[in-house]
Design a protein around this motif. Sequence first.
Motif, PDB file in Angstrom:
ATOM      1  N   ALA A 182       0.836  -1.201   0.000  1.00 42.36           N
ATOM      2  CA  ALA A 182       0.000   0.000   0.000  1.00 42.36           C
ATOM      3  C   ALA A 182       0.867   1.244   0.000  1.00 42.36           C
ATOM      4  N   LYS A 183       1.962   1.170   0.748  1.00 44.70           N
ATOM      5  CA  LYS A 183       2.877   2.307   0.822  1.00 44.70           C
ATOM      6  C   LYS A 183       3.511   2.566  -0.534  1.00 44.70           C
ATOM      7  N   ALA A 184       3.937   1.484  -1.181  1.00 50.39           N
ATOM      8  CA  ALA A 184       4.594   1.617  -2.479  1.00 50.39           C
ATOM      9  C   ALA A 184       3.638   2.242  -3.492  1.00 50.39           C
ATOM     10  N   LYS A 185       2.396   1.843  -3.434  1.00 44.32           N
ATOM     11  CA  LYS A 185       1.387   2.391  -4.349  1.00 44.32           C
ATOM     12  C   LYS A 185       1.231   3.885  -4.141  1.00 44.32           C
ATOM     13  N   LYS A 186       1.156   4.241  -2.900  1.00 40.18           N
ATOM     14  CA  LYS A 186       0.977   5.651  -2.548  1.00 40.18           C
ATOM     15  C   LYS A 186       2.130   6.467  -3.111  1.00 40.18           C
ATOM     16  N   LYS A 187       3.319   5.903  -2.949  1.00 38.82           N
ATOM     17  CA  LYS A 187       4.518   6.643  -3.379  1.00 38.82           C
ATOM     18  C   LYS A 187       4.495   6.885  -4.872  1.00 38.82           C
ATOM     19  N   LYS A 188       4.078   5.883  -5.638  1.00 38.50           N
ATOM     20  CA  LYS A 188       4.019   6.052  -7.090  1.00 38.50           C
ATOM     21  C   LYS A 188       3.129   7.228  -7.456  1.00 38.50           C
ATOM     22  N   GLY A 189       2.022   7.391  -6.727  1.00 36.68           N
ATOM     23  CA  GLY A 189       1.072   8.457  -6.996  1.00 36.68           C
ATOM     24  C   GLY A 189       1.700   9.839  -6.814  1.00 36.68           C
ATOM     25  N   GLU A 190       2.438   9.969  -5.745  1.00 38.51           N
ATOM     26  CA  GLU A 190       3.003  11.308  -5.460  1.00 38.51           C
ATOM     27  C   GLU A 190       4.521  11.194  -5.374  1.00 38.51           C
ATOM     28  N   GLU A 191       5.140  11.288  -6.565  1.00 32.72           N
ATOM     29  CA  GLU A 191       6.580  11.023  -6.693  1.00 32.72           C
ATOM     30  C   GLU A 191       7.427  11.997  -5.887  1.00 32.72           C
ATOM     31  N   ASP A 192       6.940  13.230  -5.867  1.00 31.71           N
ATOM     32  CA  ASP A 192       7.828  14.278  -5.348  1.00 31.71           C
ATOM     33  C   ASP A 192       8.047  14.187  -3.840  1.00 31.71           C
ATOM     34  N   LYS A 193       7.217  13.391  -3.190  1.00 29.98           N
ATOM     35  CA  LYS A 193       7.370  13.305  -1.721  1.00 29.98           C
ATOM     36  C   LYS A 193       8.701  12.673  -1.336  1.00 29.98           C
ATOM     37  N   GLU A 194       9.172  13.054  -0.201  1.00 24.84           N
ATOM     38  CA  GLU A 194      10.475  12.544   0.236  1.00 24.84           C
ATOM     39  C   GLU A 194      10.380  11.069   0.610  1.00 24.84           C
ATOM     40  N   GLU A 195      11.435  10.335   0.332  1.00 27.28           N
ATOM     41  CA  GLU A 195      11.480   8.918   0.722  1.00 27.28           C
ATOM     42  C   GLU A 195      11.498   8.805   2.236  1.00 27.28           C
ATOM     43  N   GLU A 196      10.679   7.896   2.741  1.00 25.37           N
ATOM     44  CA  GLU A 196      10.745   7.675   4.182  1.00 25.37           C
ATOM     45  C   GLU A 196      11.942   6.799   4.492  1.00 25.37           C
ATOM     46  N   PRO A 197      12.554   7.028   5.603  1.00 25.76           N
ATOM     47  CA  PRO A 197      13.705   6.179   5.937  1.00 25.76           C
ATOM     48  C   PRO A 197      13.259   4.734   6.142  1.00 25.76           C
ATOM     49  N   GLN A 198      13.982   3.814   5.524  1.00 20.09           N
ATOM     50  CA  GLN A 198      13.620   2.397   5.615  1.00 20.09           C
ATOM     51  C   GLN A 198      14.351   1.751   6.787  1.00 20.09           C
ATOM     52  N   GLY A 199      13.597   1.409   7.813  1.00 25.73           N
ATOM     53  CA  GLY A 199      14.209   0.729   8.943  1.00 25.73           C
ATOM     54  C   GLY A 199      14.320  -0.753   8.651  1.00 25.73           C
ATOM     55  N   PRO A 200      14.843  -1.520   9.586  1.00 29.46           N
ATOM     56  CA  PRO A 200      14.823  -2.975   9.409  1.00 29.46           C
ATOM     57  C   PRO A 200      13.376  -3.444   9.453  1.00 29.46           C
ATOM     58  N   PRO A 201      13.076  -4.549   8.776  1.00 27.04           N
ATOM     59  CA  PRO A 201      11.677  -5.000   8.771  1.00 27.04           C
ATOM     60  C   PRO A 201      11.226  -5.328  10.185  1.00 27.04           C
ATOM     61  N   PRO A 202       9.980  -5.033  10.509  1.00 21.90           N
ATOM     62  CA  PRO A 202       9.498  -5.310  11.869  1.00 21.90           C
ATOM     63  C   PRO A 202       9.462  -6.810  12.131  1.00 21.90           C
ATOM     64  N   PRO A 203       9.625  -7.202  13.406  1.00 24.49           N
ATOM     65  CA  PRO A 203       9.625  -8.634  13.724  1.00 24.49           C
ATOM     66  C   PRO A 203       8.325  -9.285  13.283  1.00 24.49           C
ATOM     67  N   ARG A 204       8.440 -10.566  12.870  1.00 24.30           N
ATOM     68  CA  ARG A 204       7.294 -11.215  12.259  1.00 24.30           C
ATOM     69  C   ARG A 204       6.189 -11.535  13.261  1.00 24.30           C
ATOM     70  N   PHE A 205       6.591 -12.036  14.430  1.00 24.64           N
ATOM     71  CA  PHE A 205       5.564 -12.522  15.361  1.00 24.64           C
ATOM     72  C   PHE A 205       5.352 -11.545  16.507  1.00 24.64           C
ATOM     73  N   GLU A 206       4.193 -11.684  17.111  1.00 29.15           N
ATOM     74  CA  GLU A 206       3.903 -10.951  18.334  1.00 29.15           C
ATOM     75  C   GLU A 206       3.334 -11.952  19.319  1.00 29.15           C
ATOM     76  N   VAL A 207       3.621 -11.777  20.590  1.00 28.01           N
ATOM     77  CA  VAL A 207       2.896 -12.528  21.608  1.00 28.01           C
ATOM     78  C   VAL A 207       2.162 -11.504  22.447  1.00 28.01           C
ATOM     79  N   VAL A 208       0.884 -11.743  22.669  1.00 27.58           N
ATOM     80  CA  VAL A 208       0.053 -10.777  23.385  1.00 27.58           C
ATOM     81  C   VAL A 208      -0.444 -11.411  24.677  1.00 27.58           C
ATOM     82  N   TYR A 209      -0.330 -10.685  25.772  1.00 35.73           N
ATOM     83  CA  TYR A 209      -0.844 -11.128  27.070  1.00 35.73           C
ATOM     84  C   TYR A 209      -2.024 -10.229  27.425  1.00 35.73           C
TER      85      TYR A 209
END
Lengths: 183, 167
Positions: free
Chosen positions: A68-95
């Motif tokens: 969804a983010k990539a799609k948005k970016k294509k629409g509005e090219e001139d916007k600044e690139e967001e800094p790409q962090g490491p991918p978020p961890p895959r799993f979550e455990v919820v209590y």
Amino acid sequence: MGLKEDVQNTLGELALDFLECQGDLSVTVPKDKIVEVLTKLRDNLGFNFLSDVFGVDNSVFYEKLAKAKAKKKKGEEDKEEEPQGPPPPRFEVVYLLLSLETNKRLAVKIQVPEDDLVVDSVTCLWKAADWPERETFDMFGIRFKGHHNLKRLLMWDEFPAHPLRKDYPLEGQGEERILEYND
Amino acid sequence: MAFQAYGGEGWLLTKLEQLINWGRKRSPWPLPYGTACCGIEMMAALASGYDLARFGAERPSFSPRQADVLIQAGTITKKMVPIFKRIYDQMAEPKWVISMGACACSGGVFRTYSTLQGIDLVVPVDVYVPGCPPRPEGLIYALIKIMEKIEKDHPLRKKAAEIGIGG
Ligand code: SF4
């Protein structure tokens, strides 16, 4: 004082992130501090009841988010690139915690990366964590260190996969339970 | 079967096979194997409102060794398959199986890794009852179908073929 401030004051640095949705509060905490966090919440804030422990596999969710983010970016090219962090961890455990005195609820989340699927067990705080942790192990393959009997809960022992992971097909991979018995 | 009881001692003229079938038909003891929501409907069929006992299913047998008709009412998970098969194997011959509900017939809505896609994959089924859940009338109809099936059976001929005499 609201619940959020209470939790913030009790946990201090340990509260990494808050999320409030429809009046429900959840707090993200570091994975290796989970026992400490839950002990504090139980002893200081009166969250004396553990209603559930479960896992979440966010991989598909993150993929869709990225698309969804990539799609948005294509629409509005001139916007600044967001800094790409490491991918978020895959799993979550919820209590899910409940205070039987104040009738307040709180969700505590930890993020579990795919290459380090070991989490400290909280069975030392609540015996009620026994089966939910086994279920989480069964369904997601997240192991709980210190759990006294970490066996599969729902699937049979020899089951080769963790079926609630998003890369596991709904209809299974043709696993069948074969049990020999003596006549 | 011709059965006449005149006053006094009376007489009975029949074929042995018919006599056996008559006995079997009138007392199909069910083994209620309710594993999910269909089980509730089966209980309704067994209870006073519908009263399956009217058709000879007088005594729900909770021991497979004393049952004739296995009523599988509900989902069978793959984890349960060996146990289910074992219970079927423990039933003494002759035995019949009613597969009650969409789950037992085909897995129903549960087309998933954990559910057996129809109990006919592991045991032979005599009557399928469609529905989710079937009404108690459906189960009664299935039991009557079983009775019709029993009526057409040739128990002695089967036994003779088994031990290899006659035919
Ligand atoms: S067929 Fe429907 S009512 Fe029967 S066990 Fe399956 S889900 Fe339940």
